[in-house]
Design an enzyme around this catalytic site. Sequence first.
Site, PDB file in Angstrom:
ATOM      1  N   LYS A  47       0.858  -1.187   0.000  1.00  0.00           N
ATOM      2  CA  LYS A  47       0.000   0.000   0.000  1.00  0.00           C
ATOM      3  C   LYS A  47       0.894   1.237   0.000  1.00  0.00           C
ATOM      4  CE  LYS A  47      -3.551   2.369   2.686  1.00  0.00           C
ATOM      5  NZ  LYS A  47      -4.493   2.239   3.801  1.00  0.00           N
ATOM      6  N   LYS A  77      -2.192  -1.482  -3.836  1.00  0.00           N
ATOM      7  CA  LYS A  77      -3.071  -0.320  -3.749  1.00  0.00           C
ATOM      8  C   LYS A  77      -2.251   0.954  -3.819  1.00  0.00           C
ATOM      9  CE  LYS A  77      -5.994   2.024  -0.478  1.00  0.00           C
ATOM     10  NZ  LYS A  77      -6.360   2.121   0.908  1.00  0.00           N
TER      11      LYS A  77
HETATM   12  C1  PBG Z   1      -7.218   3.015   5.575  1.00  0.00           C
HETATM   13  C2  PBG Z   1      -7.668   3.015   4.163  1.00  0.00           C
HETATM   14  C3  PBG Z   1      -7.546   4.060   3.225  1.00  0.00           C
HETATM   15  C4  PBG Z   1      -8.149   3.607   2.043  1.00  0.00           C
HETATM   16  C5  PBG Z   1      -8.615   2.317   2.286  1.00  0.00           C
HETATM   17  N1  PBG Z   1      -8.288   1.956   3.597  1.00  0.00           N
HETATM   18  C6  PBG Z   1      -7.050   5.425   3.371  1.00  0.00           C
HETATM   19  C7  PBG Z   1      -5.691   5.773   3.729  1.00  0.00           C
HETATM   20  O1  PBG Z   1      -4.779   4.959   3.829  1.00  0.00           O
HETATM   21  O2  PBG Z   1      -5.523   6.971   3.923  1.00  0.00           O
HETATM   22  C8  PBG Z   1      -8.257   4.384   0.757  1.00  0.00           C
HETATM   23  C9  PBG Z   1      -9.252   3.906  -0.215  1.00  0.00           C
HETATM   24  C10 PBG Z   1      -9.557   4.852  -1.325  1.00  0.00           C
HETATM   25  O3  PBG Z   1      -8.914   5.899  -1.511  1.00  0.00           O
HETATM   26  O4  PBG Z   1     -10.503   4.541  -2.057  1.00  0.00           O
HETATM   27  N2  PBG Z   1      -8.273   2.672   6.447  1.00  0.00           N
END
Ligand code: PBG
Length: 324
Positions: free
Chosen positions: A196, A249
């Site tokens: 991520k 991601k």
């Molecule tokens: C963290 C989380 C995030 C997203 C999914 N889970 C946000 C982050 O890391 O700031 C982002 C998903 C998206 O942008 O569609 N709980």
Amino acid sequence: MFKLNRRPRRLRRTAAIRDLVRETKLSPDDFVQPYFIVEGESVRNPIDSLPGQFQLSIDELIKDAEETFSLGIKAVILFGIPKDKDSTGSETWDDNGIIQRAAKALKTSIPELLVISDVCFCEYTDHGHCGVITENGELDNDATLLNLQKQVVSHAKAGVDIVAPSGMIDGMVGAIRTALDDEGYISTPILSYAAKFSSSFYGPFREAVDSSPQFGDRKAYQLDPANRREALKEVELDVEEGADIIMVKPALPYLDLIREVRERWDLPVAAYNVSGEYAMIKAASERGWLDGDAAMLESLISIKRAGAAIILTYFAKEAAKKIS
Ligand code: PBG
């Protein structure tokens, strides 16, 4: 006439022949629909930066999920927006928390629908970071692991089918596996947000769930977009710790990694087509600058072609309608 041995255009002449040789096809059961859940009743708040997406109360979630399921989409991922936040995000392990109640309601109304829970703290902490913060303002990795263990056990108890830790905490998959196994949830898979990245494409999501960090940023735990090898190392550790599904991601800016993860590991690969990727297409199509449907399907096909078997996307319902 030239004598060409090879005329690849033969296979592109008509729609029928193009359909016959198409290598990648989308299906509604490739998709996972994300949902944002709020307290209350009959709440269906549109999210400005994500046109077509809503914050839903549990009763509205059930109605919406019934439609989703009827379109052939078999899985949803839940994000909770709690009434109260605190310094540790303690609602995440409250058996009566918003996710726990939403999961129970979904499993009662639509038992075959797969309920995935996002496992994190940022929506639940008053500082907006993904775990416990130390006195000097850093994320306390191992204190956060203990809270993650409490959170997943509470989710599993509520009937969540798959847990999806998204915090990029070192050791999170192993700690979660141990906690689930100790409590008897040996069959609950872990979908790890393994690679991520610290991405600007999460902007609309943070508005939707009010989870922007109140100080600093997430660069001390999420990956640097420049680092491919470091991303592969993260995936490797999650696989060793017992991840069942590995996710990359965001999706579109990281198709190279989706492909590489697909080739290196024989586990299902998921990709998160995140909020900013959705918002860009919506905004351009609202202005008439892009054909929104075509851009949506092309994006989703590219993610699948890169190697993702599972696509988390706000387009799930729209795309399912288009392809059926
Ligand atoms: C963290 C989380 C995030 C997203 C999914 N889970 C946000 C982050 O890391 O700031 C982002 C998903 C998206 O942008 O569609 N709980």
